[in-house]
Design an enzyme around this catalytic site. Structure first.
Site, PDB file in Angstrom:
ATOM      1  CD  GLU A 261     -18.944  42.739  -7.618  1.00 17.78           C
ATOM      2  OE1 GLU A 261     -18.602  43.374  -6.592  1.00 17.78           O
ATOM      3  OE2 GLU A 261     -18.232  42.676  -8.628  1.00 17.78           O
ATOM      4  CG  HIS A 279     -14.919  43.662  -6.231  1.00 19.95           C
ATOM      5  ND1 HIS A 279     -16.077  44.324  -6.538  1.00 19.95           N
ATOM      6  CD2 HIS A 279     -13.922  44.571  -6.442  1.00 19.95           C
ATOM      7  CE1 HIS A 279     -15.804  45.556  -6.902  1.00 19.95           C
ATOM      8  NE2 HIS A 279     -14.498  45.732  -6.850  1.00 19.95           N
TER       9      HIS A 279
END
Length: 526
Positions: A261, A279
């Site tokens: 990420e 997220h």
């Protein structure tokens, strides 16, 4: 005045709480690793979210001032916890601030997955009317498998039960009583994989949970299973999940987290049966405020009062516990320091006994403090945070026991340190509930309050010792503040604790050691 660095974007309420508590605070989000390393040593505390990576390099240059790292959120995989522990730095998270928000996101993802809502939305926006294309499934009566039934997992389980789903849970730390209270069935991982219609993950990313859903695990799942992950990337092997989706064995997946990420590219992106969000588990106004408040309050409480809440690398000490533990902590420190300084040889075992009123306390902090005090006698840089790890790395067995039975005192602590040369034991209690007292040393009754410089003498129980020691110290202009003697009736050995106001020179120490009545003498500091 303590000083804290907020290194990530965080609700302004966090900085205000620090200021209200008279804690100096700097807000510097977006620091590079090099920039963080350059300034981290100027702070007592570091507050972060998930963007800042607190690696061993930064911790290594932090120096002794940095005492606490606070994570506004649950996951601490962006923090090198072992490095922080070795450096004696407390690492805290905020496990409750975003629990409801993340759990609700998982439930929302499960609904979206069951009814293909994102795909149907996109199709409808495109002017299509593909009613027959999006055939979903009901949640009613289905079996939800919850992997990890802690704060978030238990909320998800509660919501699922409200939807009249059957809930089974795998969690090594889930007790039978807790499972009954939640209304879930506790199962092993294989049983969960084979029975669940939906699987949702709510565990931290650790060595034990990494890749928990790989090709082998996915092959055990029921055909048509749907998988939700709002916990941590790395729990699922993404390539294995894609293969299971391509084969049709897994009907769909809803993912809020990814192995890398920010996830701007991923093998699962674009798959017709995969729903992705960036997220968002903790992304509600309420959660952002809650975690900011919680991390600032916890860090302030630690820096100002020594209270430890939600630490991942040391026992917690609540604000309610702290006043009650304070006199015991002083006693624990003194007992550990005493035995650590008088013990001869390499330590192999440390046993701690809590008796009487002490047995009802939150004793984990006391155990950690005793352990640190014992080890600090011969090792630098040991504190409550890293003492258990230091002991483990040196092969020292540590144990503690509790007993409400305490025939001689209303409360007592006993410490037994075993070395290659034998056992060294000390018992301590509190006078008037607040004054630490040593009550016996190596099974010899002796009452003493410890402070400053102390001579510990093992001697023959024969006349003349007090006069000889007093004369020798007096001639050297060393003032005696307190002289405590202890002996076993009918025995030949005794001990003496002599509190003094001045340092004992090497020459005087050698002369004391040469006295015929003295078996051994040690210079102690408290």
């Amino acid at each position: 005045m303590p000083k804290v660095l907020i290194a990530d974007k965080m609700d302004a309420v966090a900085a205000q709480i620090f200021k209200d508590n008279k804690i100096d605070v700097d807000v510097k989000p977006g620091l590079s690793p090099e920039e963080l390393s350059a300034i981290i040593g100027e702070y007592d505390g570091l507050a972060v979210r998930s963007a800042t990576k607190v690696k061993a390099d930064a911790i290594g240059v932090a120096g002794p001032r940095l005492k606490i790292i606070g994570r506004a959120g649950i996951g601490v995989d962006t923090i090198d916890v072992p490095a922080a522990t070795n450096a004696g730095i407390v690492v805290m998270n905020t496990p409750f601030g975003n629990s409801i928000t993340t759990a609700e996101h998982a439930i929302a993802m499960m609904f979206a997955l069951a009814r293909q809502i994102p795909q149907a939305n996109e199709s409808t926006h495109a002017g299509k009317w593909e009613k027959s294309k999006f055939m979903g499934v009901e949640l009613y009566g289905k079996t939800l498998g919850v992997i990890g039934c802690g704060n978030i997992g238990s909320i998800v389980a509660s919501r699922a039960l409200g939807l009249q789903m059957r809930v089974i849970a795998f969690d090594p730390f889930l007790t039978d009583d807790r499972a009954r209270d939640l209304g879930v069935e506790k199962v092993d991982l294989d049983a969960l994989l084979t029975r669940a219609d939906f699987i949702t993950l709510h565990t931290p990313l650790t060595d034990q949970t990494r890749n928990i859903l790989d090709a082998v695990a996915l092959a055990k799942t029921k055909k048509g299973v749907r998988i939700i992950n709002c916990a941590r990337g790395g729990l699922i092997v993404e390539a294995d999940l894609k293969a299971a989706l391509d084969s049709g064995h897994v009907a769909g997946a809803a993912l809020d987290v990814f192995e890398e990420e920010p996830a701007t590219a991923n093998p699962l992106f674009g798959h017709a049966n995969v729903i992705c969000t960036p997220h968002l588990g903790a992304s509600t106004t309420e959660a952002q405020v809650n975690v900011a408040i919680q991390v600032a309050e916890q860090m302030s409480d630690f820096l100002l009062n020594g209270a430890v809440s939600n630490a991942v690398n040391m026992p917690s000490i609540s604000a309610e516990d702290a006043p009650r533990l304070k006199p015991y902590m002083k006693l624990a420190e003194q007992m550990g320091a005493l035995v650590g300084q008088i013990a001869d040889g390499a330590i192999t075992k440390i046993a701690i006994e809590f008796m009487g009123d002490a047995a009802s306390l939150n004793t984990k902090p006391l155990s950690a403090l005793i352990l640190a005090a014992v080890l600090r006698a011969t090792l630098d840089g040991v504190n409550m945070v890293n003492a258990p790890q230091v002991a483990k790395s040196r092969g020292i067995a540590v144990s503690d026991t509790h007993s409400t039975d305490c025939p001689d005192f209303h409360t007592a602590l006993r410490l037994i340190v075993t070395t290659e040369k034998g056992d060294h034991a000390v018992t301590g209690t509190l006078f008037a509930g607040k004054e630490p007292r040593i009550m016996d040393i190596e099974n010899v009754p002796v009452e003493a309050a410890l402070s400053g410089r102390v001579l510990f003498i093992r001697n023959d129980d024969t006349p003349g010792l007090i006069g000889a020691v007093g004369t020798m110290l007096g001639n050297a202009k060393v003032n005696i503040a307190d002289f405590r003697l202890g002996r076993v009736p009918g025995g030949n050995s005794a001990v003496a604790l002599v509190s003094i106001d001045n340092d004992v020179s090497d020459e005087l120490f050698a002369a004391l050691s040469a006295l015929p009545q003295i078996q051994s003498v040690k210079r102690l500091r408290f």
